[in-house]
Design a protein around this motif. Structure first.
Motif, mmCIF file in Angstrom:
data_model
loop_
_atom_site.group_PDB
_atom_site.id
_atom_site.type_symbol
_atom_site.label_atom_id
_atom_site.label_comp_id
_atom_site.label_asym_id
_atom_site.label_seq_id
_atom_site.Cartn_x
_atom_site.Cartn_y
_atom_site.Cartn_z
ATOM 1 N N TYR A 1 15.886 29.787 76.409
ATOM 2 C CA TYR A 1 16.007 30.867 77.395
ATOM 3 C C TYR A 1 14.629 31.224 77.929
ATOM 4 O O TYR A 1 13.611 30.757 77.414
ATOM 5 C CB TYR A 1 16.668 32.093 76.773
ATOM 6 N N ASP B 1 14.088 48.243 70.912
ATOM 7 C CA ASP B 1 15.412 48.502 70.381
ATOM 8 C C ASP B 1 15.929 47.277 69.621
ATOM 9 O O ASP B 1 15.404 46.177 69.785
ATOM 10 C CB ASP B 1 16.334 48.800 71.570
ATOM 11 N N SER C 1 16.181 43.569 71.134
ATOM 12 C CA SER C 1 15.363 43.460 72.345
ATOM 13 C C SER C 1 14.453 42.236 72.288
ATOM 14 O O SER C 1 13.764 41.925 73.243
ATOM 15 C CB SER C 1 14.545 44.733 72.551
ATOM 16 N N GLY C 2 14.445 41.522 71.167
ATOM 17 C CA GLY C 2 13.684 40.282 71.093
ATOM 18 C C GLY C 2 12.276 40.445 70.548
ATOM 19 O O GLY C 2 11.332 39.792 71.015
ATOM 20 N N THR D 1 11.263 39.573 67.517
ATOM 21 C CA THR D 1 10.850 38.448 66.675
ATOM 22 C C THR D 1 10.011 37.445 67.462
ATOM 23 O O THR D 1 8.962 36.992 67.003
ATOM 24 C CB THR D 1 12.094 37.726 66.107
ATOM 25 N N LEU D 2 10.476 37.126 68.646
ATOM 26 C CA LEU D 2 9.767 36.153 69.464
ATOM 27 C C LEU D 2 8.353 36.633 69.793
ATOM 28 O O LEU D 2 7.390 35.857 69.754
ATOM 29 C CB LEU D 2 10.563 35.926 70.757
ATOM 30 N N PRO E 1 17.608 41.201 76.459
ATOM 31 C CA PRO E 1 17.871 39.858 76.992
ATOM 32 C C PRO E 1 19.197 39.869 77.754
ATOM 33 O O PRO E 1 20.089 40.655 77.422
ATOM 34 C CB PRO E 1 17.974 38.992 75.730
ATOM 35 N N ASP F 1 22.134 37.396 62.753
ATOM 36 C CA ASP F 1 22.378 37.138 64.158
ATOM 37 C C ASP F 1 23.509 36.130 64.324
ATOM 38 O O ASP F 1 23.295 34.929 64.274
ATOM 39 C CB ASP F 1 21.069 36.610 64.776
HETATM 40 P P1 ADP Z 1 15.006 42.341 67.469
HETATM 41 O O1 ADP Z 1 14.177 41.762 66.368
HETATM 42 O O2 ADP Z 1 14.202 43.046 68.496
HETATM 43 O O3 ADP Z 1 16.164 43.147 66.994
HETATM 44 P P2 ADP Z 1 15.574 39.610 67.900
HETATM 45 O O4 ADP Z 1 14.201 39.153 68.030
HETATM 46 O O5 ADP Z 1 16.303 39.370 66.631
HETATM 47 O O6 ADP Z 1 15.667 41.139 68.261
HETATM 48 O O7 ADP Z 1 16.411 38.996 69.092
HETATM 49 C C1 ADP Z 1 17.780 39.209 69.198
HETATM 50 C C2 ADP Z 1 18.475 38.006 69.758
HETATM 51 O O8 ADP Z 1 18.091 37.802 71.104
HETATM 52 C C3 ADP Z 1 18.142 36.721 69.045
HETATM 53 O O9 ADP Z 1 19.355 35.989 68.953
HETATM 54 C C4 ADP Z 1 17.195 36.016 69.957
HETATM 55 O O10 ADP Z 1 17.297 34.619 69.832
HETATM 56 C C5 ADP Z 1 17.672 36.465 71.310
HETATM 57 N N1 ADP Z 1 16.664 36.511 72.346
HETATM 58 C C6 ADP Z 1 15.386 36.951 72.215
HETATM 59 N N2 ADP Z 1 14.751 36.874 73.401
HETATM 60 C C7 ADP Z 1 15.640 36.425 74.303
HETATM 61 C C8 ADP Z 1 15.582 36.135 75.713
HETATM 62 N N3 ADP Z 1 14.474 36.337 76.409
HETATM 63 N N4 ADP Z 1 16.702 35.670 76.306
HETATM 64 C C9 ADP Z 1 17.826 35.476 75.596
HETATM 65 N N5 ADP Z 1 17.951 35.712 74.282
HETATM 66 C C10 ADP Z 1 16.868 36.178 73.631
#
Ligand code: ADP
Ligand code: MG
Length: 716
Positions: A270, A300, A303-304, A306-307, A466, A573
């Motif tokens: 993505y 939140d 919200s992503g 981890t990445l 996302p 997840d």
């Molecule tokens: P958080 O740690 O903030 O709660 P995560 O990092 O676990 O959130 O991300 C939640 C989900 O969103 C994961 O399945 C991840 O793969 C997905 N994700 C993260 N960034 C994106 C993006 N830009 N587009 C689509 N999915 C995403």
């Protein structure tokens, strides 16, 4: 009080050095009482602010009272009686009156009123009279003992029956103290420019007006000024700490244009959200700079984050350093390790042992469960640089853990780490190079609270989800009838090929009890409500391998319903899971419910969350936390509600302690003042980093902050 030797205005330190026994009418007995409630100096006394003010201009005569109209009367107590009703409630009845007439007062379940309301006492009563047996009666009114205080507005102080201190005694001493401050005045550390911009009266006037206001408007002005002072002191400490770190610690200039971060991005199925791109850029700017990063990432659930964290860790790795991710619990550390490994699958790094070769990037998990040979091997690899990213709990900051070259630290905070632990991690750096630190919170906190609790950090916010999420519909099921609907919903989703979570009741006191209750829930659901579906149980006391196996089966769709304790709070997840049922939801806090709910709504299908509570006997009592969850899925909005409901005490405990507590200022009500105080603090500190030109303020900080804060601030 001391005869002035130095002619300047009185400073807070001088006031703190004048014993309370110097005031008129404070003998040994009263001195002991005052000490008991923590009042030892004139400063303590002046900072004992009224709890309430009775405005006599609103006063009404007893003969003018009307049924149903809230009123204030000033009356004398004529008689008091106490009895116990058949339902064992105590009833205290009093007859009170002024020159114009008399009225009956009734207190239910307040037996101590009998002792409080002695005959002849002057009291102010505030309440709504009702018609009862042909006369007017006040039921459970607000009672203020005002003694013989005169003046239009009477301050009401917190009184202590135990210490035998009355509000009018305190008022008398305060008045005496203020009178004796008149000659020299009270020093004001806030520069006139700031005062004018923020619209603040001067401090001496504020002290007089909070205790002895002419009007309620004066009192409001005074409160605002004194609240500002409290906030300014906290912010000045935080800003000094921040600037000092920036000034004195050398950071690593990370290589942010390297290949690894680019490769990570290219490997994703993505695109980054706009917010992720912005935050990654903010972090990279910090990482590339000469000062160590010290940044808070708020985002939140889902919200992503981890990445973003992984991309920061990779930035360290690509410059030949190491990254560390610290989580508050072992379960969370394990889950982080799993998701980081899956994001970094196939990534290789240059291998110095092999001139032309690469080796796979190595992620190691270090918790207290890792022991023996495995632990020794990991510790050696960390020290030699053979591990690139370490993920773990507090175990990471223990003695004996050495990094080859720690470059970036991510702390998944969840309100569970404090400033001290962050400092311990920073000290794991290489020589005098301080690693960059990113603190993540999955539970957003309101902006002004963040400014205070995390005031020494820069803040980044992931305020965009996302794409492709469908909103979660949340339902509150109170009592058995509605709960049937929840179980029916689970069956329906499973019939449609989806999966479900059931979260077992939280038992904070004991994990053992919690596990037992989870087992019970599992059995009951298997036999009854969810008979015929494929259920699995997951809890914190299972061995890691078993937990992983269960999660894998759930992920692969071999399990329909995962019955779990809060171990699923973060990190799990499974996009095909579309319904969550939380049992005894009212035992959880808002933030935790929000975290849990974030496990669904991760795929293309519409998701539901059912919050189950027992039938409330006290019908119509409502449940503000559960209602808030039903009303919104926005974590920031929920954070505001949470702060509203819980007050700031819980937030403030790690930030500032002791005498620097906020007595008047409120992070909720005084948002505008927090922002103004922070701006003023930056202005003061940036013009004069050690406050050389503002000795009054500097001295107040030394006086009012704890030894730790002081060591931090003033050691050079
Ligand atoms: P958080 O740690 O903030 O709660 P995560 O990092 O676990 O959130 O991300 C939640 C989900 O969103 C994961 O399945 C991840 O793969 C997905 N994700 C993260 N960034 C994106 C993006 N830009 N587009 C689509 N999915 C995403
Ligand atoms: Mg840097």
């Amino acid at each position: 009080m001391a005869e002035p030797i130095a002619p300047g205005p009185l400073t807070l330190r001088e006031l703190s050095e004048i014993g309370i026994d110097r005031l008129k009418g404070v003998g040994d007995k009263k001195l002991a009482s005052l000490r008991e409630v923590g009042i030892e100096s004139v400063l303590d006394l002046l900072e004992t602010y009224p709890r309430r003010w009775v405005d006599r201009t609103d006063e009404c005569r007893v003969s003018d009272l009307q049924a149903g109209v809230e009123s204030l009367v000033l009356v004398a107590v004529r008689s008091v009686t106490k009895r116990v009703a058949r339902n064992r409630r105590t009833i205290v009845e009093a007859l009170v009156g002024d020159g114009s007439g008399r009225v009956h007062v009734v207190f239910f379940n307040q037996p101590w009123r009998e002792r409080q309301l002695r005959e002849g006492l002057q009291v102010a009563l505030f309440g709504k009279p009702e018609l009862y047996r042909g006369g007017l009666q006040l039921t459970n009114p607000i009672v203020d003992l005002i003694g013989d205080r005169t003046g239009r507005i009477v301050p009401i102080y917190p009184q202590s029956e135990k210490a035998a201190l009355s509000t009018w005694e305190i008022a008398g001493w305060v008045e005496d103290a203020l009178r004796r401050c008149e000659a020299r005045g009270v020093a004001d550390p806030v520069p006139a420019g700031v005062r004018q911009r923020v619209g603040l009266i001067d401090r001496h006037q504020a002290l007089k007006s909070i205790h002895l206001p002419e009007t309620m408007a004066d009192k409001a002005q005074a409160r605002r000024r004194l609240a500002f002072d409290e906030l300014l002191r906290v912010q000045t400490v935080l800003v000094m700490r921040k600037r000092r770190l920036e000034r004195e610690s050398r950071g690593i200039r990370h290589d942010v244009s390297g290949e690894l971060t680019a490769r990570l991005r290219a490997s994703l199925p993505y695109q980054l959200t706009g917010a992720q791109s912005r935050v990654v850029a903010e972090i990279e700017a910090d990482l590339a700079g000469p000062h160590p990063m010290h940044r808070l990432l708020q985002g939140d659930v889902g919200s992503g984050k981890t990445l973003v964290a992984v991309s920061a860790l990779l930035a360290a790795v690509q410059g030949g350093h190491q990254g560390a991710l610290m989580a508050p619990t072992e379960v969370l550390a394990e889950q982080h390790a799993a998701s980081v490994r899956s994001l970094l699958q196939g990534v290789t790094v240059p291998d110095p042992g092999n001139l032309f070769g690469d080796r796979p990037l190595r992620v190691a998990l270090l918790t207290n469960r890792v022991a023996g040979n495995e632990r020794r091997e990991i510790l050696t690899a960390l020290a030699e640089g053979a591990v690139d990213i370490a993920i773990g709990t507090h175990a990471l900051i223990q003695e004996g853990v050495q990094f080859h070259s720690l470059g970036v630290v991510v702390v998944d905070e969840q309100h569970r780490f404090g400033v001290e632990q962050r400092a311990a991690l920073r000290s794991k750096g290489d020589g005098d190079l301080v690693p960059d630190v990113l603190v993540m919170t999955a539970t957003p906190i309101p902006r002004t609270a963040a400014m205070t609790v995390y005031g020494d950090l820069d803040v980044s916010v992931l305020d965009e989800m996302p794409p492709g999420r469908t909103p979660i519909a949340t339902h509150w099921a109170e009592g058995p009838l509605l709960q049937q609907a929840a179980w029916a919903a689970v069956r329906e989703e499973v019939a449609g090929g989806r999966q479900a979570y059931v979260v077992c009741p939280l038992i904070e006191e004991s994990e053992k009890l919690e596990v037992a209750s989870a087992q019970e829930t599992f059995e009951w659901l298997t036999l009854d409500e969810l008979k015929g579906l494929k259920l699995a149980l997951l809890h914190g006391r299972m061995p890691t391998s078993e937990k992983e196996a269960t999660m894998d089966r759930f992920r692969r769709g071999e399990v329909d319903v995962l019955v779990a304790t809060t171990v699923i709070e973060v990190g799990v997840d499974v996009p095909n899971a579309t319904v969550m049922v939380i049992l005894d939801a009212d035992r959880f806090g808002i933030a935790q419910l929000h975290q849990l709910r974030g496990r669904v709504g991760r795929g293309e299908h519409r998701s539901h969350c059912w919050l189950l509570t027992q039938q409330n006997a006290d019908s119509g009592a409502g449940n503000p936390r559960v209602e808030a969850l039903v009303a919104t899925t926005d974590g920031f909005e929920l954070a505001e509600v949470d702060l509203e409901l819980r007050g700031e005490g819980t937030l403030m405990n790690t930030a500032q302690k002791g005498r620097s507590d906020l007595r008047l200022a409120s992070l909720r009500r005084d948002r505008e003042l927090v922002v103004q105080a922070r701006a003023a603090a930056f202005e003061l500190v940036d013009n004069d980093p050690l406050l050389d030109t503002n000795p009054i303020l500097l001295d107040e900080l030394r006086l009012l902050f704890t030894a730790d804060d002081e060591a931090f601030l003033f050691k050079s």
